[in-house]
Design a protein around this motif. Structure first.
Motif, PDB file in Angstrom:
ATOM      1  N   UNK A   1      40.047  18.680  49.306  1.00 47.15           N
ATOM      2  CA  UNK A   1      39.002  17.884  48.678  1.00 47.15           C
ATOM      3  C   UNK A   1      38.051  17.415  49.773  1.00 47.15           C
ATOM      4  N   UNK A   2      36.831  17.892  49.722  1.00 47.29           N
ATOM      5  CA  UNK A   2      35.797  17.456  50.660  1.00 47.29           C
ATOM      6  C   UNK A   2      34.839  16.560  49.900  1.00 47.29           C
ATOM      7  N   UNK A   3      34.571  15.378  50.418  1.00 50.47           N
ATOM      8  CA  UNK A   3      33.708  14.429  49.716  1.00 50.47           C
ATOM      9  C   UNK A   3      34.507  13.573  48.773  1.00 50.47           C
ATOM     10  N   UNK A   4      33.883  13.171  47.684  1.00 50.97           N
ATOM     11  CA  UNK A   4      34.504  12.217  46.764  1.00 50.97           C
ATOM     12  C   UNK A   4      35.128  12.885  45.551  1.00 50.97           C
ATOM     13  N   UNK A   5      35.567  14.105  45.674  1.00 55.38           N
ATOM     14  CA  UNK A   5      36.160  14.830  44.553  1.00 55.38           C
ATOM     15  C   UNK A   5      37.594  14.414  44.275  1.00 55.38           C
ATOM     16  N   UNK A   6      38.195  15.102  43.305  1.00 54.58           N
ATOM     17  CA  UNK A   6      39.576  14.869  42.878  1.00 54.58           C
ATOM     18  C   UNK A   6      40.336  16.174  43.036  1.00 54.58           C
TER      19      UNK A   6
END
Length: 123
Positions: free
Chosen positions: A24-29
């Motif tokens: 998960x890169x960034x604000x993902x799930x």
């Protein structure tokens, strides 16, 4: 509101035993257990033998596993979540009033927090 950047979204439990890596890169799930509209699911989740399943939170504000379950659902996970930044986000988010299957046993959920110097098994 349905989050964006979901690696795997399902309204069913995965098998008890799973393996693989979700990055998960960034604000993902990494793994989202919810309906296509982001609503709660009605079933229990049992991935208790999934020690080979790893979610890596590499960005800021991500979520390793989201369980949007009904009240009283049982949530079991043997997966590992690696939080690789100080502001990496949450390893496990359980919405509503879920319960563990065996109240006498600690969870097999492993949280690896790179930045605070802490980590360990969930309770």
């Amino acid at each position: 509101m349905l989050p964006t950047g979901i690696g795997v979204r399902t309204s069913a439990s995965l098998a008890q035993e799973n393996s693989g890596t979700v990055n998960v890169d960034g604000s993902g799930i990494g793994l989202a257990f919810q309906t296509t509209t982001g609503d709660q699911i009605e079933n229990d989740l049992d991935m208790s033998q999934s020690s080979g399943l790893v979610v890596n939170l590499n960005g800021t504000g991500g979520t390793g596993i989201l369980a949007n379950t009904r009240d009283g659902a049982t949530v079991k996970s043997g997966a590992s979540v690696n939080i690789n930044k100080a502001d990496g986000g949450s390893a496990l988010v359980v919405n509503n009033f879920a319960k563990r299957g065996d109240p006498e046993r600690k969870s097999d959920f492993i949280i690896n927090d790179c930045c605070s110097g802490t980590g360990g098994e969930g309770k």
